[in-house]
Design a protein around this motif. Structure first.
Motif, short mmCIF file in Angstrom:
data_model
loop_
_atom_site.label_atom_id
_atom_site.label_comp_id
_atom_site.label_asym_id
_atom_site.label_seq_id
_atom_site.Cartn_x
_atom_site.Cartn_y
_atom_site.Cartn_z
N ASN A 1 0.84 -1.35 -0.12
CA ASN A 1 -0.06 0.08 -0.06
C ASN A 1 0.77 1.50 0.11
N LYS A 2 1.68 1.18 0.94
CA LYS A 2 2.81 2.42 0.98
C LYS A 2 3.47 2.68 -0.53
N ALA A 3 3.97 1.68 -0.94
CA ALA A 3 4.52 1.60 -2.27
C ALA A 3 3.50 2.38 -3.50
N ARG A 4 2.49 1.81 -3.39
CA ARG A 4 1.38 2.43 -4.32
C ARG A 4 1.07 3.70 -3.93
N VAL B 1 5.06 1.83 -7.17
CA VAL B 1 4.22 0.38 -7.64
C VAL B 1 3.12 1.03 -8.44
N ARG B 2 2.83 0.52 -9.48
CA ARG B 2 1.62 0.64 -10.16
C ARG B 2 0.51 -0.17 -9.63
N GLU B 3 -0.72 0.54 -9.60
CA GLU B 3 -1.82 -0.49 -9.08
C GLU B 3 -2.22 -1.94 -9.31
N ASP B 4 -1.83 -2.00 -10.86
CA ASP B 4 -2.35 -3.39 -11.25
C ASP B 4 -0.83 -4.22 -11.04
N ASP B 5 0.34 -3.73 -10.77
CA ASP B 5 1.52 -4.50 -10.79
C ASP B 5 1.24 -5.64 -9.75
N ILE B 6 1.70 -7.00 -10.13
CA ILE B 6 1.74 -8.27 -9.27
C ILE B 6 3.14 -8.41 -8.68
N LEU B 7 3.14 -8.27 -7.50
CA LEU B 7 4.66 -8.40 -6.93
C LEU B 7 4.73 -9.87 -6.40
N SER B 8 5.74 -10.56 -6.54
CA SER B 8 5.83 -11.59 -5.53
C SER B 8 6.36 -11.22 -3.99
N GLU B 9 6.46 -12.01 -3.02
CA GLU B 9 6.63 -11.61 -1.70
C GLU B 9 7.95 -11.08 -1.63
#
Lengths: 120, 682
Positions: free
Chosen positions: B457-460, B465-473
């Motif tokens: 959330n913080k990164a968004r 980070v973009r809203e739709d980016d999917i990041l691994s753990e």
């Protein structure tokens, strides 16, 4: 040549004492604590012992006490390097057989003058 | 005799700093459990030595400060004073002050004098507080004795029988007195026993001395200071001639002896001009090496000399038989072994145990936890793990930051921990071990753990980070290394300004290392720092470009693939990219960068080495892969000059020079290219 055993756990003090005495023509052997000094003293004979009081393993006063029990060291002058706050130490050292003391801080000239009081 | 005392200063600084380290380590252990006498003793000894040395070498401020410290410690040592956590705290701060004082003198800089004064007065107050009336030092005795410089002194001196057995000698005392003026001596030999009873080691004489001098009484006292408890001594001023007669009269029976044979024979020792140059206290980097390592080295050099002399015999022969060729081969084999062992052995000299860094943590954790009101137990394992000195110097600060971070953000307050059902005391574990050619350092805490959702959330929020980016753990955790990222709700002065973690990451990468994070919410976080053991040797992949050989650090290589021309897309001018799975990677043609002719230009005939540096990937296009080998890095900076994209060079087995590619530098080159391209399009 007059042989001196210089004992101190502080390398800088040892260097200073040793450098001063060598400059004045004495033969100096260094030791870093009482245990090492006692070991050296048993195999080599010296004309004078100068030792710091506060040292790890064996302190200067115990060293003097031990040395005085050795026949070769019965009359050898032994000086303690002590601080002015160590009045008790002077008495304790004398009781152990110390010849006298040199009060820290001292400079090379004072050291030589004091040594000349005991060996000439 | 003037001896230049500055020549001993460097030794004094070194031993004092070592003494302070010991003092600190012992002070930190004092808190735990009952006070150990030997610990207090060694703390006292360290302060005592520093005081003695600083006074001798003329560092008054240090001497003054340590004097108070020493007195306090002396009382603790004698059991006159309790060791409280408050006093340990002040003592620890005193260690800091002394350290900064010594550093200031050593580097001719300044230290915080105000803080030193505050700590010194705290020590003094503490000293007065605990002082029982009995321990008040009496005013120096003998002050009342304002002895005038009159005619001189009458001295009655009777040594005890055993006086000479402490190395003192009456003759020397008399000689010394004679230096102050005219000395008349009368000896009393009455006490000498019959020969049968005579013990040669005892002294039997007593003396009446008349010293005509203007020296005052304290000077005379000084002469007898060493023997005052071993003799009967009275010193009285000479009044007039009659008095002297009165003193002499009881001696009438004894033969008056004069001191004609006692001549001052003290020769002043030849003063020697001190030739020692006024050595400026320049700091030279030095390392302590175990004697065993040096011995091993000497041993190996010895073997090398033997091998060399064995090989030498072949140089003198004109013809060699088959048997001798066999012998020559053996000799060369032996030379190779010797060389390898020698190399390993020399490298090991630069290797130091990581305890050099770890040793600063107990103090830091102690200070930090009391500052933050947390209870923390620090557990250190693998302190003996060795790594290169250069790496060690650079990893210290990043590790400090990581440990601070673990204490500040990782471990919760005791109340919070109690609520969660955890033990009030948080644990921070520092662990070091070797793995392959790397050293791994783990910083493990049993705190709150990283909250993935909060990080994301913080990164968004921050637009990292973009809203739709999917990041691994793992990718989410790595976000904390992004510049300007901090999730701390309250910024403390310990850590948490968001600068720092990115610097930590950058430093570790610049050492050729990496850092991964493992975390479980409410269970804890592990930071795992992986570093090469040394910066002098590198595991490299040799690649061919045209007729040239280049070296790519093995740690940077992710994969090597063969691609087809149709997988490559041209972006803005001459920028080539290709799609690797879901990611577009820029391609760097090494032959273009280094302007090499006769290199492979078609993608089908060469290889693309995918490398990662500064967190980004690029594809390096080369002709072919040759092999993997360890190479010794020769710096280009010292031998030539710094070049972008090149981290150094090495000499290959055939004597040719190969360039070592600086991967982060290459990646930057690619991004500059990228930017230029974008600008060109715009």
């Amino acid at each position: 040549m007059t042989k001196v055993l210089a004992v101190d756990d502080s390398a800088s003090m040892r260097q200073m004492v040793s450098f001063t005495l060598k400059g004045a023509g004495y033969d100096v052997v260094e030791a870093k604590d009482g245990v090492e000094a006692l070991g050296i003293a048993k195999t080599t004979s010296f004309n004078l012992v100068i030792t710091d009081v506060n040292m790890p393993n064996m302190d200067g006063i115990s060293l003097i006490r031990e040395l005085r029990t050795l026949p070769d060291y019965k009359f050898i002058p032994m000086l303690m390097l002590t601080t002015e706050s160590g009045t008790d130490k002077k008495t304790e050292g004398k009781a152990a057989g110390a010849t006298g003391w040199i009060v820290k801080p001292f400079n090379p000239d004072q050291l030589l003058a004091t040594i000349k009081r005991v060996i000439g | 005799m003037s001896i230049d005392l500055t020549q001993f200063q460097q030794t004094f600084f070194e031993e004092s700093l070592e003494g302070l380290d010991d003092m600190e380590a012992n002070l930190l252990q004092l808190e735990v459990g009952a006070v150990d006498n030997e610990q207090i003793n060694s703390i006292f000894r360290a302060a005592h030595s520093i005081k003695g040395g600083s006074a001798t070498f003329g560092f008054e401020q240090i001497a003054g400060f340590t004097h108070v410290l020493e007195t306090l410690l002396d009382e603790m040592r004698e059991g006159k004073r309790d060791v409280t956590s408050d006093s340990v705290d002040v003592l620890l701060q005193s260690v800091d002050i002394l350290r900064s004082m010594i550093n200031a003198i050593q580097h001719e800089s300044t230290y915080d004098e105000e803080r030193a004064a505050v700590i010194q007065s705290r020590l003094e107050i503490m000293l007065q507080d605990g002082m029982s009336p009995a321990t008040v030092i009496p005013a120096t005795h003998g002050v009342a004795d304002v002895s005038h410089a009159g005619l001189g002194w009458n001295i009655s001196f009777t040594p005890h029988a055993s006086m000479m057995q402490t190395g003192n000698d009456t003759v020397r005392i008399l000689r010394e007195l004679e230096e102050f003026g005219e000395l008349n001596t009368v000896v009393d030999t009455n006490n000498i026993p019959d020969f049968d009873d005579y013990i040669p080691e005892n002294s039997y004489l007593s003396w009446q001395l008349e010293l005509r001098t203007d020296a005052n009484k304290s000077t005379i006292d000084d002469v007898f200071a060493w023997v005052e408890d071993e003799c009967e001594l009275t010193i009285t001023p000479i009044v007039d001639i009659d008095t002297i007669g009165a003193v002499s009269s009881p001696q009438s029976e004894s033969e008056p002896a004069t001191n004609t044979d006692i001549k001052p024979s003290l020769t002043v020792a030849q003063t020697r001009e001190s030739k020692a140059k006024s050595t400026k206290t320049t700091e030279t980097a030095s390392i302590r090496v175990g004697i065993d390592k040096v011995d091993a080295l000497i041993n190996m050099v010895g073997e090398l000399v033997i091998t060399q002399s064995m090989l030498n015999q072949f140089a003198e022969r004109e013809e060699v038989t088959a048997a001798q060729i066999e012998q020559l081969k053996n000799g060369l084999g032996q030379l190779e072994r010797n060389t390898r062992e020698l190399q390993e052995s020399v490298m090991s000299i630069r290797m130091l145990p990581i305890s050099f860094i770890f040793s600063r943590f107990p103090r830091m954790v102690h200070d930090l936890s009391s500052k933050l009101g947390k209870q923390i137990e620090l557990i250190m394992t693998g302190e003996g793990t060795e790594l290169d000195k250069t790496v060690m110097e650079k990893i210290g600060d990043p590790l400090v930051h990581l440990v601070r971070n673990a204490i500040d953000h990782g471990v919760e307050s005791p109340e919070e921990r109690a609520e969660k059902g955890k033990s009030a005391v948080g644990k921070v574990n520092l662990n070091a071990y070797h793995q392959g050619g790397n050293i791994v350092i783990e910083i493990i805490d049993d705190g709150a753990g990283l909250d993935k959702n909060r990080l994301l959330n913080k990164a968004r929020e921050k637009g990292l980070v973009r809203e739709d980016d999917i990041l691994s753990e793992e990718q989410i955790y790595q976000l904390i290394f992004t510049p300007g990222f901090s999730t701390a709700e309250i910024v403390s002065d310990v850590s948490g300004r968001g600068v720092g973690m990115d610097v930590v990451n950058k430093n570790i990468i610049s050492l050729g290392g990496s850092i991964d994070i493992e975390s479980k919410l409410e269970i804890g976080t592990t930071f795992r720092v992986r570093l090469p053991l040394t910066l002098a040797i590198l595991d490299g992949q040799t690649v061919k470009v045209g007729d040239e050989v280049y070296i790519i650090p093995l740690v940077s290589i992710r994969e090597s693939i063969q691609i087809k021309q149709d997988m490559v897309r041209q972006v803005g001018g001459d920028m080539e990219v290709f799609k690797l799975r879901d990611e577009y990677l820029p391609i760097i043609r090494l032959h273009q960068v280094f302007e090499i002719e006769r290199a492979v230009e078609e993608f089908e005939n060469g290889l693309l080495v995918v490398v990662e540096g500064s967190g980004r990937r690029v594809g390096l296009f080369v002709d072919e892969l040759l092999g993997q080998q360890q190479v010794v890095i020769k710096s280009l900076d010292t031998n030539f000059k710094k070049m972008a994209g090149i981290s150094g060079a090495t000499i290959l087995g055939d004597g040719s020079v190969a360039i070592i590619i600086d991967i982060p530098g290459m990646v930057n080159l690619a991004s500059i290219q990228n930017r230029d391209v974008k600008r060109a399009i715009a």
